[in-house]
Design an enzyme around this catalytic site. Sequence first.
Site, PDB file in Angstrom:
ATOM      1  N   HIS A  99     -54.846  10.154 -22.607  1.00  0.00           N
ATOM      2  CA  HIS A  99     -54.141   8.909 -23.168  1.00  0.00           C
ATOM      3  C   HIS A  99     -54.582   8.449 -24.498  1.00  0.00           C
ATOM      4  CE1 HIS A  99     -57.136   7.196 -20.603  1.00  0.00           C
ATOM      5  NE2 HIS A  99     -57.255   6.437 -21.230  1.00  0.00           N
ATOM      6  N   HIS A 101     -54.581   5.614 -27.166  1.00  0.00           N
ATOM      7  CA  HIS A 101     -54.298   4.259 -27.242  1.00  0.00           C
ATOM      8  C   HIS A 101     -53.744   3.782 -28.664  1.00  0.00           C
ATOM      9  CE1 HIS A 101     -57.196   2.747 -23.739  1.00  0.00           C
ATOM     10  NE2 HIS A 101     -57.692   3.999 -24.163  1.00  0.00           N
TER      11      HIS A 101
HETATM   12  P1  AMP Z   1     -59.660   4.413 -21.186  1.00  0.00           P
HETATM   13  O1  AMP Z   1     -60.713   3.343 -20.764  1.00  0.00           O
HETATM   14  O2  AMP Z   1     -59.589   4.982 -22.353  1.00  0.00           O
HETATM   15  O3  AMP Z   1     -59.720   5.620 -19.984  1.00  0.00           O
HETATM   16  O4  AMP Z   1     -58.308   3.776 -20.805  1.00  0.00           O
HETATM   17  C1  AMP Z   1     -57.657   3.407 -19.644  1.00  0.00           C
HETATM   18  C2  AMP Z   1     -56.821   2.113 -19.818  1.00  0.00           C
HETATM   19  O5  AMP Z   1     -55.618   2.353 -19.072  1.00  0.00           O
HETATM   20  C3  AMP Z   1     -57.299   1.029 -20.057  1.00  0.00           C
HETATM   21  O6  AMP Z   1     -57.203   0.332 -21.342  1.00  0.00           O
HETATM   22  C4  AMP Z   1     -56.553   0.285 -18.937  1.00  0.00           C
HETATM   23  O7  AMP Z   1     -56.417  -1.291 -19.304  1.00  0.00           O
HETATM   24  C5  AMP Z   1     -55.305   0.915 -18.924  1.00  0.00           C
HETATM   25  N1  AMP Z   1     -54.684   0.928 -17.402  1.00  0.00           N
HETATM   26  C6  AMP Z   1     -55.404   1.158 -16.183  1.00  0.00           C
HETATM   27  N2  AMP Z   1     -54.535   1.174 -15.231  1.00  0.00           N
HETATM   28  C7  AMP Z   1     -53.221   0.787 -15.877  1.00  0.00           C
HETATM   29  C8  AMP Z   1     -51.971   0.632 -15.403  1.00  0.00           C
HETATM   30  N3  AMP Z   1     -51.521   0.758 -13.918  1.00  0.00           N
HETATM   31  N4  AMP Z   1     -51.155   0.317 -16.256  1.00  0.00           N
HETATM   32  C9  AMP Z   1     -51.236   0.357 -17.443  1.00  0.00           C
HETATM   33  N5  AMP Z   1     -52.301   0.519 -18.001  1.00  0.00           N
HETATM   34  C10 AMP Z   1     -53.526   0.787 -17.223  1.00  0.00           C
END
Ligand code: AMP
Length: 121
Positions: A99, A101
């Site tokens: 993903h 950001h």
């Molecule tokens: P990372 O730490 O780069 O893997 O980022 C994962 C991101 O996913 C974090 O910023 C979380 O806040 C976000 N996240 C986790 N669960 C969800 C969800 N159900 N909907 C939207 N964002 C999410």
Amino acid sequence: MDCLFCKIVAGDIPANIIYQDDLAMAFMDINPQAPFHALIIPRKHIATLNDVSSEDRETVGHLHWVAAKLAEEYGFAADGYRTVFNCNSHGGQTVYHIHLHLLGGKPLGWPPYQDTLKVPV
Ligand code: AMP
Ligand code: ZN
């Protein structure tokens, strides 16, 4: 497959979806770290950046194209923004479906860490 973001792609888990096309999808981060914080993901499951294959290159590039398009649409392209892929534990990755950001809406601090780098280059 037990993947949170595949479940969002499938519509099994709700998300605040702001963009969709045949390759990608974008939704607002549930725990925002900036006034605007979205995640742009491929529909295809790719666990980490280390798992990107040569046939995924167009898709991964496309995620950045979507980021720039959203920054324009939400009005912070000219002020600027940040895009980040976290990879594995040292990168801070917590969801193992890549993903991008997209963070914007305020001046963002840099560098993102305080400790001194001691990695030979
Ligand atoms: P990372 O730490 O780069 O893997 O980022 C994962 C991101 O996913 C974090 O910023 C979380 O806040 C976000 N996240 C986790 N669960 C969800 C969800 N159900 N909907 C939207 N964002 C999410
Ligand atoms: Zn997935």
